[in-house]
Design a protein around this motif. Structure first.
Motif, PDB file in Angstrom:
ATOM      1  N   TYR A  75     -10.227  -0.488  -1.258  1.00 27.58           N
ATOM      2  CA  TYR A  75      -8.895  -0.536  -1.853  1.00 27.58           C
ATOM      3  C   TYR A  75      -7.790  -0.365  -0.805  1.00 27.58           C
ATOM      4  O   TYR A  75      -6.612  -0.396  -1.137  1.00 27.58           O
ATOM      5  CB  TYR A  75      -8.733   0.574  -2.894  1.00 27.58           C
ATOM      6  N   ASN A  76      -8.214  -0.174   0.439  1.00 26.78           N
ATOM      7  CA  ASN A  76      -7.291   0.400   1.408  1.00 26.78           C
ATOM      8  C   ASN A  76      -6.623  -0.619   2.325  1.00 26.78           C
ATOM      9  O   ASN A  76      -6.588  -0.451   3.528  1.00 26.78           O
ATOM     10  CB  ASN A  76      -8.027   1.440   2.252  1.00 26.78           C
ATOM     11  N   THR A  77      -6.091  -1.689   1.758  1.00 27.78           N
ATOM     12  CA  THR A  77      -5.211  -2.573   2.515  1.00 27.78           C
ATOM     13  C   THR A  77      -3.815  -2.424   1.943  1.00 27.78           C
ATOM     14  O   THR A  77      -3.653  -2.211   0.741  1.00 27.78           O
ATOM     15  CB  THR A  77      -5.661  -4.041   2.409  1.00 27.78           C
ATOM     16  N   GLU A  78      -2.839  -2.528   2.788  1.00 26.45           N
ATOM     17  CA  GLU A  78      -1.456  -2.299   2.356  1.00 26.45           C
ATOM     18  C   GLU A  78      -1.079  -3.198   1.181  1.00 26.45           C
ATOM     19  O   GLU A  78      -0.470  -2.760   0.217  1.00 26.45           O
ATOM     20  CB  GLU A  78      -0.488  -2.529   3.518  1.00 26.45           C
TER      21      GLU A  78
ATOM     22  N   ILE B 208      -2.021  -1.025  -6.976  1.00 27.49           N
ATOM     23  CA  ILE B 208      -3.059  -0.153  -7.518  1.00 27.49           C
ATOM     24  C   ILE B 208      -2.431   1.173  -7.927  1.00 27.49           C
ATOM     25  O   ILE B 208      -1.682   1.785  -7.171  1.00 27.49           O
ATOM     26  CB  ILE B 208      -4.183   0.108  -6.488  1.00 27.49           C
ATOM     27  N   LYS B 209      -2.771   1.600  -9.127  1.00 25.62           N
ATOM     28  CA  LYS B 209      -2.355   2.916  -9.611  1.00 25.62           C
ATOM     29  C   LYS B 209      -3.607   3.652 -10.084  1.00 25.62           C
ATOM     30  O   LYS B 209      -4.579   3.022 -10.495  1.00 25.62           O
ATOM     31  CB  LYS B 209      -1.335   2.774 -10.745  1.00 25.62           C
ATOM     32  N   VAL B 210      -3.554   4.968 -10.015  1.00 22.54           N
ATOM     33  CA  VAL B 210      -4.697   5.786 -10.420  1.00 22.54           C
ATOM     34  C   VAL B 210      -4.306   6.623 -11.634  1.00 22.54           C
ATOM     35  O   VAL B 210      -3.235   7.223 -11.656  1.00 22.54           O
ATOM     36  CB  VAL B 210      -5.158   6.705  -9.275  1.00 22.54           C
ATOM     37  N   VAL B 211      -5.189   6.639 -12.614  1.00 21.43           N
ATOM     38  CA  VAL B 211      -4.987   7.448 -13.819  1.00 21.43           C
ATOM     39  C   VAL B 211      -6.280   8.212 -14.076  1.00 21.43           C
ATOM     40  O   VAL B 211      -7.367   7.648 -13.974  1.00 21.43           O
ATOM     41  CB  VAL B 211      -4.639   6.573 -15.039  1.00 21.43           C
TER      42      VAL B 211
ATOM     43  N   THR C 117      -7.017   7.027   0.935  1.00 18.26           N
ATOM     44  CA  THR C 117      -6.383   5.781   0.509  1.00 18.26           C
ATOM     45  C   THR C 117      -4.899   5.781   0.853  1.00 18.26           C
ATOM     46  O   THR C 117      -4.319   6.810   1.174  1.00 18.26           O
ATOM     47  CB  THR C 117      -6.517   5.557  -1.017  1.00 18.26           C
ATOM     48  N   LYS C 118      -4.332   4.600   0.742  1.00 18.51           N
ATOM     49  CA  LYS C 118      -2.882   4.440   0.911  1.00 18.51           C
ATOM     50  C   LYS C 118      -2.204   4.167  -0.430  1.00 18.51           C
ATOM     51  O   LYS C 118      -1.046   3.750  -0.474  1.00 18.51           O
ATOM     52  CB  LYS C 118      -2.602   3.299   1.886  1.00 18.51           C
ATOM     53  N   ILE C 119      -2.933   4.423  -1.498  1.00 16.57           N
ATOM     54  CA  ILE C 119      -2.366   4.269  -2.841  1.00 16.57           C
ATOM     55  C   ILE C 119      -1.251   5.297  -3.019  1.00 16.57           C
ATOM     56  O   ILE C 119      -1.385   6.438  -2.594  1.00 16.57           O
ATOM     57  CB  ILE C 119      -3.457   4.448  -3.914  1.00 16.57           C
ATOM     58  N   LYS C 120      -0.186   4.891  -3.665  1.00 17.05           N
ATOM     59  CA  LYS C 120       1.006   5.739  -3.730  1.00 17.05           C
ATOM     60  C   LYS C 120       1.179   6.481  -5.048  1.00 17.05           C
ATOM     61  O   LYS C 120       1.783   7.555  -5.079  1.00 17.05           O
ATOM     62  CB  LYS C 120       2.271   4.885  -3.486  1.00 17.05           C
TER      63      LYS C 120
ATOM     64  N   GLU D 178       3.319  11.235  -6.468  1.00 13.46           N
ATOM     65  CA  GLU D 178       3.676  10.113  -5.591  1.00 13.46           C
ATOM     66  C   GLU D 178       3.378  10.515  -4.150  1.00 13.46           C
ATOM     67  O   GLU D 178       3.952  11.481  -3.629  1.00 13.46           O
ATOM     68  CB  GLU D 178       5.162   9.767  -5.727  1.00 13.46           C
ATOM     69  N   ALA D 179       2.456   9.805  -3.534  1.00  9.60           N
ATOM     70  CA  ALA D 179       2.119  10.103  -2.145  1.00  9.60           C
ATOM     71  C   ALA D 179       3.287   9.751  -1.234  1.00  9.60           C
ATOM     72  O   ALA D 179       3.977   8.748  -1.437  1.00  9.60           O
ATOM     73  CB  ALA D 179       0.881   9.310  -1.729  1.00  9.60           C
ATOM     74  N   ILE D 180       3.527  10.595  -0.235  1.00  5.38           N
ATOM     75  CA  ILE D 180       4.607  10.330   0.715  1.00  5.38           C
ATOM     76  C   ILE D 180       4.039  10.226   2.124  1.00  5.38           C
ATOM     77  O   ILE D 180       3.019  10.831   2.442  1.00  5.38           O
ATOM     78  CB  ILE D 180       5.683  11.431   0.661  1.00  5.38           C
ATOM     79  N   LYS D 181       4.686   9.425   2.927  1.00  2.00           N
ATOM     80  CA  LYS D 181       4.257   9.240   4.309  1.00  2.00           C
ATOM     81  C   LYS D 181       4.936  10.283   5.184  1.00  2.00           C
ATOM     82  O   LYS D 181       6.140  10.504   5.088  1.00  2.00           O
ATOM     83  CB  LYS D 181       4.635   7.835   4.778  1.00  2.00           C
ATOM     84  N   THR D 182       4.140  10.936   6.023  1.00  2.00           N
ATOM     85  CA  THR D 182       4.711  11.917   6.959  1.00  2.00           C
ATOM     86  C   THR D 182       4.772  11.322   8.357  1.00  2.00           C
ATOM     87  O   THR D 182       4.107  10.324   8.655  1.00  2.00           O
ATOM     88  CB  THR D 182       3.858  13.197   6.986  1.00  2.00           C
ATOM     89  N   ASP D 183       5.557  11.938   9.210  1.00  2.00           N
ATOM     90  CA  ASP D 183       5.688  11.471  10.593  1.00  2.00           C
ATOM     91  C   ASP D 183       4.721  12.186  11.534  1.00  2.00           C
ATOM     92  O   ASP D 183       4.755  11.974  12.745  1.00  2.00           O
ATOM     93  CB  ASP D 183       7.122  11.688  11.097  1.00  2.00           C
ATOM     94  N   TYR D 184       3.862  13.042  10.974  1.00  2.00           N
ATOM     95  CA  TYR D 184       2.938  13.807  11.803  1.00  2.00           C
ATOM     96  C   TYR D 184       1.690  12.988  12.112  1.00  2.00           C
ATOM     97  O   TYR D 184       1.274  12.138  11.316  1.00  2.00           O
ATOM     98  CB  TYR D 184       2.536  15.093  11.093  1.00  2.00           C
TER      99      TYR D 184
END
Length: 218
Positions: free
Chosen positions: A106-109, A115-118, A137-140, A201-207
Motif C-alpha cells: 500500500y506504500n506508494t505515494e 487509502i483510508k483506514v477504518v 505506511t504513508k497512509i494519512k 491524521e498522520a503528520i510528517k515530521t522534519d526529524y
C-alpha cells in the motif's frame, strides 16, 4: 441490512462473539453512518478495514467506497462474511492477523492518497495496530472505534489526568481528536465500557528516522 439481523444470523448459524478476539459487533446504523460520513469516504477511496466481524460496517463502506479490503483473524467470521457480503463485488476479505500483515504493497505515494483506514479495535491491540500503521505506511487518514479511556489517553493534553507517554507519542506523529462517544448498547454483545470514535491524521515530521525511533522508544 446486516446490522438489522446480527442476532438472528448468529443464532441461526449457532455462532457467537469470541472474547479472545475482542468481538463486539457495532450494530447501530446511526453510528455506522457517522463513521462513513466523518471519514469522508467516496467512490475514489479504497478502505482498509481491520476486524470486520459480522460485516455491519463493511457493508456501509462497500456502498460508499470504491473498494474495501477487510482483514479478519477469525476464520469462522471470514466464511460468514463470504455469504453476507456476496452481493458486493468491491469487497476483499483477507484471513490474516493484521499485526502480521505486510503493508508495503500500500506504500506508494500515489496509492496512499486514496487509502483510508477504518477499524473497530479491541482495547488490547489498539496501540500496536495504530503504531504499526503510523510506522509502516504513508497512509494519512484513520478512523478508529476504541475504548473511551484509550481515546482520552491518546488525545490527552498537558496538565490533565489523561496525559501520558501515549499522548506524547500520538501528538508527535498525528493530529488526533475524539469525534463522538458511543454507548455500549450500540454493540452486540454490549461491552462493559463506553467507546469513542477517534479520528487520526498522520503528520510528517522534519526529524530523521533515527531520531524518531529513539524518541518513541524513550
Amino acid at each position: 441490512m446486516i446490522a438489522d439481523n446480527v442476532i438472528k444470523i448468529l443464532n441461526n448459524k449457532k455462532m457467537f462473539a469470541k472474547k479472545k478476539f475482542g468481538q463486539n459487533f457495532l450494530i447501530d446504523k446511526n453510528i455506522l453512518n457517522k463513521i462513513v460520513e466523518s471519514s469522508n469516504i467516496t467512490k475514489e477511496d479504497t478502505v482498509i478495514e481491520i476486524g470486520p466481524g459480522m460485516g455491519c460496517l463493511t457493508e456501509f463502506l462497500a456502498i460508499n467506497a470504491k473498494n474495501v479490503i477487510a482483514y479478519e483473524i477469525d476464520p469462522d467470521m471470514v466464511e460468514n462474511l463470504g455469504e453476507l457480503l456476496v452481493e458486493y463485488s468491491n469487497v476483499e476479505v483477507v484471513l490474516q492477523d493484521f499485526l502480521k500483515a505486510d503493508l508495503s504493497k500500500y506504500n506508494t505515494e500515489e496509492k496512499c492518497k486514496n487509502i483510508k483506514v477504518v477499524a473497530n479495535l479491541p482495547y488490547y491491540i489498539t496501540t500496536p495496530i495504530i503504531f504499526k500503521l503510523l510506522s509502516e505506511t504513508k497512509i494519512k487518514q484513520f478512523t478508529f472505534m476504541v475504548q473511551k479511556e484509550v481515546a482520552e489517553r491518546f488525545t490527552g493534553k498537558p496538565n490533565t489526568k489523561d496525559y501520558n507517554s501515549l499522548s506524547v507519542a500520538m501528538n508527535f506523529k498525528t493530529n488526533s481528536k475524539i469525534i463522538g462517544k458511543v454507548r455500549p448498547n450500540s454493540f452486540y454483545p454490549a461491552p462493559s465500557v463506553d467507546s469513542a470514535l477517534l479520528m487520526v491524521e498522520a503528520i510528517k515530521t522534519d526529524y530523521d528516522l533515527n531520531f524518531e525511533a529513539n524518541f518513541l522508544k524513550f
